[in-house]
Design a protein around this motif. Structure first.
Motif, short mmCIF file in Angstrom:
data_model
loop_
_atom_site.label_atom_id
_atom_site.label_comp_id
_atom_site.label_asym_id
_atom_site.label_seq_id
_atom_site.Cartn_x
_atom_site.Cartn_y
_atom_site.Cartn_z
N LYS A 1 -26.87 -64.68 -31.92
CA LYS A 1 -27.99 -65.51 -32.38
C LYS A 1 -28.12 -65.40 -33.88
O LYS A 1 -28.08 -64.31 -34.45
N ARG A 2 -28.27 -66.55 -34.55
CA ARG A 2 -28.43 -66.55 -35.99
C ARG A 2 -29.90 -66.45 -36.35
O ARG A 2 -30.75 -67.09 -35.72
N LEU A 3 -30.21 -65.64 -37.35
CA LEU A 3 -31.59 -65.40 -37.73
C LEU A 3 -32.16 -66.59 -38.49
O LEU A 3 -31.50 -67.19 -39.33
N VAL A 4 -33.42 -66.92 -38.19
CA VAL A 4 -34.11 -68.04 -38.82
C VAL A 4 -35.38 -67.52 -39.48
O VAL A 4 -36.11 -66.73 -38.89
N GLN A 5 -35.63 -67.96 -40.73
CA GLN A 5 -36.86 -67.57 -41.39
C GLN A 5 -38.03 -68.26 -40.71
O GLN A 5 -38.06 -69.48 -40.60
N ASN A 6 -39.01 -67.45 -40.27
CA ASN A 6 -40.14 -68.02 -39.54
C ASN A 6 -40.89 -69.06 -40.35
O ASN A 6 -41.32 -70.09 -39.83
N LYS A 7 -41.06 -68.81 -41.66
CA LYS A 7 -41.79 -69.76 -42.50
C LYS A 7 -41.08 -71.09 -42.55
O LYS A 7 -41.70 -72.16 -42.43
N CYS A 8 -39.76 -71.06 -42.72
CA CYS A 8 -38.98 -72.30 -42.76
C CYS A 8 -39.09 -73.05 -41.44
O CYS A 8 -39.31 -74.26 -41.42
N PHE A 9 -38.96 -72.31 -40.35
CA PHE A 9 -38.99 -72.96 -39.03
C PHE A 9 -40.35 -73.62 -38.81
O PHE A 9 -40.42 -74.75 -38.31
N GLU A 10 -41.42 -72.92 -39.16
CA GLU A 10 -42.75 -73.48 -38.92
C GLU A 10 -42.97 -74.74 -39.74
O GLU A 10 -43.55 -75.72 -39.26
N GLN A 11 -42.50 -74.77 -40.98
CA GLN A 11 -42.65 -75.96 -41.82
C GLN A 11 -41.84 -77.13 -41.26
O GLN A 11 -42.29 -78.27 -41.26
N ILE A 12 -40.64 -76.82 -40.78
CA ILE A 12 -39.79 -77.87 -40.20
C ILE A 12 -40.43 -78.42 -38.93
O ILE A 12 -40.47 -79.63 -38.71
N THR B 1 -43.62 -78.34 -38.15
CA THR B 1 -44.83 -79.07 -38.53
C THR B 1 -44.50 -80.47 -39.01
O THR B 1 -45.13 -81.46 -38.63
N ALA B 2 -43.46 -80.58 -39.86
CA ALA B 2 -43.06 -81.89 -40.38
C ALA B 2 -42.54 -82.79 -39.27
O ALA B 2 -42.77 -84.01 -39.26
N THR B 3 -41.82 -82.20 -38.31
CA THR B 3 -41.27 -82.98 -37.20
C THR B 3 -42.38 -83.58 -36.35
O THR B 3 -42.34 -84.75 -35.97
N ILE B 4 -43.39 -82.77 -36.06
CA ILE B 4 -44.51 -83.23 -35.22
C ILE B 4 -45.44 -84.17 -35.98
O ILE B 4 -45.90 -85.18 -35.44
N PRO C 1 -37.12 -85.44 -40.43
CA PRO C 1 -36.79 -84.74 -39.17
C PRO C 1 -37.32 -85.52 -37.97
O PRO C 1 -38.44 -86.00 -37.97
N GLN C 2 -36.47 -85.62 -36.94
CA GLN C 2 -36.84 -86.41 -35.76
C GLN C 2 -36.98 -85.56 -34.51
O GLN C 2 -37.95 -85.68 -33.77
N VAL C 3 -36.00 -84.69 -34.29
CA VAL C 3 -35.99 -83.87 -33.07
C VAL C 3 -35.50 -82.47 -33.40
O VAL C 3 -34.51 -82.31 -34.11
N LEU C 4 -36.18 -81.45 -32.90
CA LEU C 4 -35.72 -80.06 -33.01
C LEU C 4 -34.96 -79.71 -31.74
O LEU C 4 -35.48 -79.87 -30.64
N THR C 5 -33.74 -79.22 -31.90
CA THR C 5 -32.89 -78.91 -30.76
C THR C 5 -32.53 -77.44 -30.75
O THR C 5 -32.12 -76.90 -31.78
N TYR C 6 -32.70 -76.79 -29.59
CA TYR C 6 -32.28 -75.39 -29.45
C TYR C 6 -31.00 -75.39 -28.62
O TYR C 6 -30.99 -75.78 -27.46
N TYR C 7 -29.90 -74.96 -29.24
CA TYR C 7 -28.60 -75.04 -28.60
C TYR C 7 -27.82 -73.76 -28.84
O TYR C 7 -27.64 -73.33 -29.98
N ARG C 8 -27.39 -73.12 -27.76
CA ARG C 8 -26.61 -71.89 -27.83
C ARG C 8 -27.25 -70.85 -28.75
O ARG C 8 -26.62 -70.32 -29.65
N ASP C 9 -28.53 -70.61 -28.52
CA ASP C 9 -29.28 -69.58 -29.23
C ASP C 9 -29.48 -69.88 -30.71
O ASP C 9 -29.71 -68.96 -31.50
N ASN C 10 -29.40 -71.14 -31.09
CA ASN C 10 -29.63 -71.52 -32.48
C ASN C 10 -30.40 -72.83 -32.55
O ASN C 10 -30.30 -73.67 -31.65
N TRP C 11 -31.19 -73.00 -33.62
CA TRP C 11 -32.01 -74.19 -33.80
C TRP C 11 -31.33 -75.19 -34.73
O TRP C 11 -30.70 -74.81 -35.72
#
Length: 331
Positions: free
Chosen positions: A137-148, A150-153, A177-187
């Motif tokens: 699994k690749r690490l994701v910065q929580n702040k970045c993910f939340e902003q992405i 938020t913008a998607t929704i 951004p249109q759709v967030l996809t979780y695939y093979r343990d990565n966003w």
């Protein structure tokens, strides 16, 4: 009638009639007196329902209600198994590397835990007894993910600093951004890239900086996004132009026959028990990795280009290990 239905029935009868004797409850609920008493105790212990027996009135009634509506169950009522399922989902959310999202449901989690801890099992056992293992699994910065997210929704454009691993280069991009996809343990953020004037799939772990812009994103439906991204194999977007045809050994077929490699795949089993799988793909890179992990238990039947790519990779591996073996002999 299950327990949830019975509890709502008990509440309705008490609100409608004020005082209800046990015989009426047993008739309405169609249960034994022991089950009925357990339901009453369940309402008292789990939801602090002010239900008491009155010898004078010869029935059950609500007490200490004061002015206003009588006791009411929560609008969202969950059974114990449903609460466990929600807590499991929260643990999964934590494991996805999106802790900032999990923090938003923490108040609900505390309430669910409190309810369960009044029962026969402690909710904190979930942490000890249920594990989510996510290799590579690749690490994701929580702040970045939340902003992405938020913008998607909220349908806003994003300015991102994106690192492309294949070229080892970083570049600023503006995306919708249109759709967030979780695939093979990565966003991944399936987005419309305004620089490329087309759809692209961005790995969230490769987004170094992100800023939500005060500008509406270009509007597409999720269906339009998925169609534009294409039916390529795995994470690689693009229109599928080739058909892969793979043949798995009889032994390996026992596993592969239960797997879905592609939404449009077709398959059949041969007389000798081997398994043939066919599906479209646009880019062979991820497919190549999936083929190689099965070693000698899989053979590429078509197309020729994919077969050549597999053969080339095997030859490169043979050279690598051949050199290593030769060096170890003489060292």
């Amino acid at each position: 009638m299950n327990q949830i239905e019975r509890i709502y029935k008990i509440e309705n009868l008490l609100n409608q009639l004020g005082v209800v004797n046990q015989s009426r409850f047993l008739e309405e609920l169609e249960v034994s007196s022991a089950t009925f008493r357990r339901d009453i105790e369940y309402m008292r212990s789990r939801f602090n329902a002010p239900i008491e027996w009155s010898a004078e009135k010869k029935g059950y009634h609500f007490v200490n209600q004061g002015i206003g509506p009588r006791f009411a169950l929560p609008g969202l009522w969950l059974s114990e198994s449903e609460i466990y399922a929600l807590l499991c989902m929260q643990n999964l959310l934590k494991g996805l590397g999106t802790g900032s999202l999990a923090s938003h449901i923490q108040p609900i989690s505390k309430r669910l835990t409190s309810i369960l801890n009044k029962g026969t099992q402690a909710a904190d056992e979930l942490e000890k007894r249920i594990r989510f293992i996510q290799p590579a699994k690749r690490l994701v910065q929580n702040k970045c993910f939340e902003q992405i997210a938020t913008a998607t929704i909220s349908r806003k454009k994003l300015s991102i600093l994106y690192y492309t691993k294949s070229t080892d280069q970083t570049k600023m991009r503006v995306i919708s951004p249109q759709v967030l996809t979780y695939y093979r343990d990565n966003w991944y953020a399936d987005s419309f890239c305004h620089e490329a004037n087309g759809f692209r799939r961005f790995a969230v772990d490769s987004i170094r900086e992100v800023k939500v812009l005060d500008e509406a994103s270009q509007a597409f439906t999720p269906e339009e996004t998925i169609a534009a991204i294409g039916s390529g194999y795995g994470v690689f977007a693009g229109e599928a132009k080739q058909m892969a045809k793979l043949k798995f050994s009889k032994t390996r077929a026992r596993w592969v026959a239960m797997e879905q490699w592609h939404a449009e795949q077709t398959s059949h089993t041969l007389a000798d028990g081997s398994y043939v799988l066919e599906f479209p793909y646009a880019d062979h890179r991820e497919l190549l990795m999936d083929i190689l992990k099965y070693g000698a238990d899989v053979e590429v039947l078509a197309p020729t280009s994919l077969k050549a790519a597999v053969m080339d990779e095997i030859q490169q591996m043979a050279k690598l290990y051949g050199q290593s073996a030769e060096q170890s002999v003489y060292s």
